[in-house]
Scaffold this motif. Structure first.
Motif, mmCIF file in Angstrom:
data_model
loop_
_atom_site.group_PDB
_atom_site.id
_atom_site.type_symbol
_atom_site.label_atom_id
_atom_site.label_comp_id
_atom_site.label_asym_id
_atom_site.label_seq_id
_atom_site.Cartn_x
_atom_site.Cartn_y
_atom_site.Cartn_z
ATOM 1 N N ASN A 24 0.830 -1.213 0.000
ATOM 2 C CA ASN A 24 0.000 0.000 0.000
ATOM 3 C C ASN A 24 0.867 1.267 0.000
ATOM 4 O OD1 ASN A 24 -2.493 1.325 -0.078
ATOM 5 N ND2 ASN A 24 -2.579 1.535 2.152
ATOM 6 N N ILE A 25 1.894 1.246 -0.824
ATOM 7 C CA ILE A 25 2.748 2.424 -1.019
ATOM 8 C C ILE A 25 2.194 3.189 -2.211
ATOM 9 C CG2 ILE A 25 5.047 3.166 -1.788
ATOM 10 C CD1 ILE A 25 6.206 0.845 -0.156
ATOM 11 N N THR A 26 1.962 4.485 -2.030
ATOM 12 C CA THR A 26 1.370 5.257 -3.123
ATOM 13 C C THR A 26 2.404 5.463 -4.228
ATOM 14 O OG1 THR A 26 1.909 7.234 -1.864
ATOM 15 C CG2 THR A 26 -0.364 6.501 -1.783
ATOM 16 N N PRO A 27 2.003 5.252 -5.470
ATOM 17 C CA PRO A 27 2.976 5.405 -6.556
ATOM 18 C C PRO A 27 3.394 6.867 -6.722
ATOM 19 C CG PRO A 27 0.784 4.915 -7.433
ATOM 20 C CD PRO A 27 0.673 4.864 -5.944
ATOM 21 N N PRO A 28 4.588 7.104 -7.277
ATOM 22 C CA PRO A 28 5.009 8.490 -7.512
ATOM 23 C C PRO A 28 4.139 9.138 -8.581
ATOM 24 C CG PRO A 28 6.526 6.957 -8.549
ATOM 25 C CD PRO A 28 5.563 6.127 -7.759
ATOM 26 N N ASP A 29 4.138 10.458 -8.618
ATOM 27 C CA ASP A 29 3.393 11.159 -9.670
ATOM 28 C C ASP A 29 4.057 10.935 -11.019
ATOM 29 O OD1 ASP A 29 1.413 12.667 -7.982
ATOM 30 O OD2 ASP A 29 3.299 13.269 -7.058
ATOM 31 N N VAL A 30 5.382 10.883 -10.997
ATOM 32 C CA VAL A 30 6.120 10.589 -12.228
ATOM 33 C C VAL A 30 7.112 9.480 -11.914
ATOM 34 C CG1 VAL A 30 7.706 11.447 -13.994
ATOM 35 C CG2 VAL A 30 5.970 12.985 -13.021
ATOM 36 N N GLU A 31 7.041 8.419 -12.708
ATOM 37 C CA GLU A 31 8.021 7.351 -12.584
ATOM 38 C C GLU A 31 8.872 7.413 -13.842
ATOM 39 O OE1 GLU A 31 7.207 2.813 -11.471
ATOM 40 O OE2 GLU A 31 7.368 3.303 -13.587
ATOM 41 N N ALA A 32 10.162 7.684 -13.660
ATOM 42 C CA ALA A 32 11.009 7.963 -14.817
ATOM 43 C C ALA A 32 12.030 6.852 -15.024
ATOM 44 C CB ALA A 32 11.724 9.296 -14.611
ATOM 45 N N LYS A 33 11.963 6.226 -16.197
ATOM 46 C CA LYS A 33 12.939 5.188 -16.530
ATOM 47 C C LYS A 33 14.175 5.835 -17.138
ATOM 48 C CE LYS A 33 10.257 1.080 -17.674
ATOM 49 N NZ LYS A 33 9.971 0.138 -18.766
ATOM 50 N N ALA A 34 15.327 5.376 -16.723
ATOM 51 C CA ALA A 34 16.576 5.938 -17.247
ATOM 52 C C ALA A 34 16.629 5.849 -18.773
ATOM 53 C CB ALA A 34 17.770 5.213 -16.632
ATOM 54 N N THR A 35 16.237 4.701 -19.323
ATOM 55 C CA THR A 35 16.390 4.523 -20.774
ATOM 56 C C THR A 35 15.442 5.409 -21.582
ATOM 57 O OG1 THR A 35 14.896 2.622 -20.678
ATOM 58 C CG2 THR A 35 17.258 2.149 -20.631
ATOM 59 N N ASP A 36 14.443 5.989 -20.928
ATOM 60 C CA ASP A 36 13.554 6.928 -21.623
ATOM 61 C C ASP A 36 14.094 8.358 -21.591
ATOM 62 O OD1 ASP A 36 11.727 4.963 -22.233
ATOM 63 O OD2 ASP A 36 10.481 5.321 -20.460
ATOM 64 N N HIS A 37 15.232 8.561 -20.941
ATOM 65 C CA HIS A 37 15.723 9.933 -20.739
ATOM 66 C C HIS A 37 17.185 10.105 -21.136
ATOM 67 C CE1 HIS A 37 12.106 9.598 -18.277
ATOM 68 N NE2 HIS A 37 11.972 10.894 -18.436
ATOM 69 N N ILE A 38 17.612 9.338 -22.129
ATOM 70 C CA ILE A 38 19.006 9.428 -22.570
ATOM 71 C C ILE A 38 19.289 10.830 -23.128
ATOM 72 C CG2 ILE A 38 20.749 8.468 -24.145
ATOM 73 C CD1 ILE A 38 19.887 6.483 -21.952
ATOM 74 N N VAL A 39 18.323 11.376 -23.863
ATOM 75 C CA VAL A 39 18.526 12.696 -24.480
ATOM 76 C C VAL A 39 18.787 13.752 -23.401
ATOM 77 C CG1 VAL A 39 17.405 14.530 -25.819
ATOM 78 C CG2 VAL A 39 17.150 12.144 -26.527
ATOM 79 N N GLU A 40 17.976 13.737 -22.341
ATOM 80 C CA GLU A 40 18.146 14.716 -21.260
ATOM 81 C C GLU A 40 19.521 14.562 -20.599
ATOM 82 O OE1 GLU A 40 15.479 12.938 -21.850
ATOM 83 O OE2 GLU A 40 13.706 14.216 -21.726
ATOM 84 N N MET A 41 19.958 13.331 -20.462
ATOM 85 C CA MET A 41 21.265 13.101 -19.830
ATOM 86 C C MET A 41 22.391 13.616 -20.725
ATOM 87 S SD MET A 41 20.757 9.340 -18.141
ATOM 88 C CE MET A 41 19.108 8.696 -18.161
ATOM 89 N N VAL A 42 22.254 13.377 -22.017
ATOM 90 C CA VAL A 42 23.283 13.836 -22.958
ATOM 91 C C VAL A 42 23.366 15.364 -22.926
ATOM 92 C CG1 VAL A 42 23.862 14.015 -25.422
ATOM 93 C CG2 VAL A 42 23.180 11.797 -24.449
ATOM 94 N N VAL A 43 22.215 16.021 -22.899
ATOM 95 C CA VAL A 43 22.195 17.490 -22.843
ATOM 96 C C VAL A 43 22.925 17.972 -21.587
ATOM 97 C CG1 VAL A 43 20.689 19.505 -22.531
ATOM 98 C CG2 VAL A 43 20.102 17.758 -24.235
ATOM 99 N N LEU A 44 22.629 17.337 -20.462
ATOM 100 C CA LEU A 44 23.243 17.744 -19.194
ATOM 101 C C LEU A 44 24.760 17.513 -19.218
ATOM 102 C CD1 LEU A 44 22.743 18.803 -16.330
ATOM 103 C CD2 LEU A 44 22.210 16.466 -15.613
ATOM 104 N N ILE A 45 25.168 16.390 -19.774
ATOM 105 C CA ILE A 45 26.606 16.086 -19.845
ATOM 106 C C ILE A 45 27.319 17.111 -20.738
ATOM 107 C CG2 ILE A 45 28.312 14.394 -20.678
ATOM 108 C CD1 ILE A 45 26.216 12.195 -19.826
ATOM 109 N N ARG A 46 26.645 17.503 -21.816
ATOM 110 C CA ARG A 46 27.259 18.505 -22.707
ATOM 111 C C ARG A 46 27.445 19.837 -21.985
ATOM 112 N NH1 ARG A 46 25.189 19.011 -28.638
ATOM 113 N NH2 ARG A 46 27.095 20.248 -28.651
#
Ligand SMILES: [Zn+2]
Length: 477
Positions: free
Chosen positions: A104-126
């Protein structure tokens, strides 16, 4: 006012979010290469309790949690399983969600998978490279910790304390590519061991490091500065330490206002370790017949900053606690007649609420909060014989109000009601109950009592009421 221990400043502070009434909350989720163990679950239960209490206190909480579905372990184990990374990690991702539901743990409002956010990570690394905080070496990209003053502040580390590869996530071969032994990987260039797992990007062919995903995804959904970031104390260094370095280097702004960490879990008084083989999963324990919500209470009952101990005896004790709540609720449901009593109920509720809030406001002192509620149940029990229907409803309503924070009573109560319904619709039981009424009307009390005893053996307790009978189950949990 809610107060919380802020790991960043090592003291209990008033909780004042950046924007009035709103809480931007991030917590680190699992690496989905296996079932999570109860040490991990303690952290998720703590995060949920914290979130539920903030909501109870009127904050509008936005909670984001990551799912790490690419790293050394997921790649290694998916290859061993002969599955694609996606297929392999999705299995354990779903298993994790099942565990959360069972607890009975309430799910997060946003559940973010790493593999769905490669673009954001690349931008940050740049950005980090452009600003001189990161450098490329043999195709991989590293964060230069010497460029970030205050590195290690969260974990209270001086440079000489920084241990090499403390989380074991770096390949030893990486060490030769780095300018400094403590630099950590942001982007790992592809090698044969990675097999089919890689992304072709502007910063090369490879995959992200673990730490960068939390910086990229938290800032994507919550903005550059968060109010609250929580997780197990094992994440303090290097993971959270590196999250701060990456995020603040990129934005020049404070990353997180409050850091909250829960302490370790012991099992039967011993440290969890591979040699003791005591990394129990929820499935291991439910297979032994334990109710997941009793496990939850056992994992939740100690103050989050204290080392907790999980034990079979503790789960038994949790059962007795739950029985107190459920028996009261069942008694309250049985209050059918209009009586004048119950004038003290409002006072009792108001006083209890005040004590509960005082306990929880004090750095989420759930141990005291639970004690306050058990005392309430004891007091309410004394009143049940003389309650009006309205007063009984008030007590129930208050229990639901508090259970919005505690999160274990309602599902157990619902499960009990389901069981009663199943019993009541059982043809054999119904016949026994009807026969008993007939026997009593024929004044054949001996035979009626014999039926009552037979029902009791089945775990069914029959009570005679003004308008017939009511049944309850001997085992409420
Ligand atoms: Zn994280």
């Amino acid at each position: 006012m809610f107060k919380i221990y802020n790991t960043l400043n090592r003291k209990i502070e008033d909780f004042v979010p950046l924007e009035d009434g709103k809480v931007k909350f991030y917590s680190c989720g699992p690496t989905v290469y296996n079932y999570v163990h109860i040490g991990n679950l303690r952290a998720y239960i703590f995060v949920d309790l914290l979130k539920r209490y903030l909501k109870y206190r009127g904050f509008n909480v936005t909670h984001v949690m990551n799912i790490t579905d690419v790293d050394d372990k997921t790649i290694r184990d998916s290859q061993q399983a002969g599955q694609s990374l996606q297929e392999f990690t999705e299995f354990y991702h779903q298993a994790f969600l099942e565990d959360l539901r069972a607890l009975n743990i309430t799910p997060p409002d946003v559940e973010a998978k790493a593999t769905d956010h490669i673009v954001e990570m690349v931008v940050l690394i740049r950005v980090l490279m452009e600003k001189g905080f990161a450098y490329e070496s043999n195709g991989s990209i590293y964060f230069r910790i010497s460029s970030f003053p205050g590195y290690g502040k969260l974990a209270n580390l001086e440079a000489q304390d920084l241990k090499q590869n403390s989380d074991g996530r770096l390949d030893v071969k990486d060490e030769y590519d780095k300018e400094h032994i403590h630099d950590f990987v942001l982007w790992k260039s592809w090698d044969e061991g990675d097999g089919k797992v890689f992304w072709e990007t502007e910063i090369g062919k490879g995959r992200p490091g673990w730490h960068i995903e939390c910086s990229a995804m938290s800032m994507k959904y919550l903005g550059e500065s968060l109010d609250l970031h929580a997780g197990g104390v094992d994440l303090l260094f290097p993971h959270h330490t590196n999250e701060i370095a990456q995020s603040e280097a990129a934005t020049g702004k404070p990353f997180v206002k409050y850091w909250a960490h829960n302490a370790h879990l012991m099992v039967e008084g011993k440290k969890m370790s591979k040699s003791l083989n005591n990394f129990f999963t929820l499935r291991d324990l439910t297979a032994q017949g334990m109710n997941p919500l009793l496990i939850k209470l056992e994992l939740m009952k100690a103050h989050y900053r204290q080392e907790a101990n999980f034990s079979v005896a503790g789960v038994e004790e949790a059962k007795r606690t739950v029985e107190k709540f459920l028996n009261l609720l069942i008694d309250l449901d049985a209050v059918a007649t209009e009586k004048a009593g119950g004038e003290n109920v409002e006072q009792l509720i108001a006083a209890t609420r005040e004590k509960f809030v005082a306990a929880m406001d004090d750095d989420l002192n759930v141990a005291l909060g639970l004690a306050v509620m058990i005392e309430f149940v004891n007091e309410a029990n004394k009143l049940t014989k003389s309650l009006s229907r309205e007063a009984a409803e008030q007590i129930k309503k208050f229990i639901w109000e508090i259970d919005a924070v505690l999160g274990f009573i309602q599902p157990l109560y619902a499960a009990y009601q389901e069981k009663v319904k199943a019993v009541a619709s059982d043809a054999e039981v119904t016949k026994m109950l009807q026969d008993r009424v007939r026997l009593r009307s024929e004044k054949n009390f001996a035979a009626a009592d014999a039926l009552r005893d037979q029902l009791l053996i089945k775990g069914i307790v029959v009570n005679d009421t003004a308008d017939g009978w009511s049944v309850r189950l001997r085992n409420v949990v």
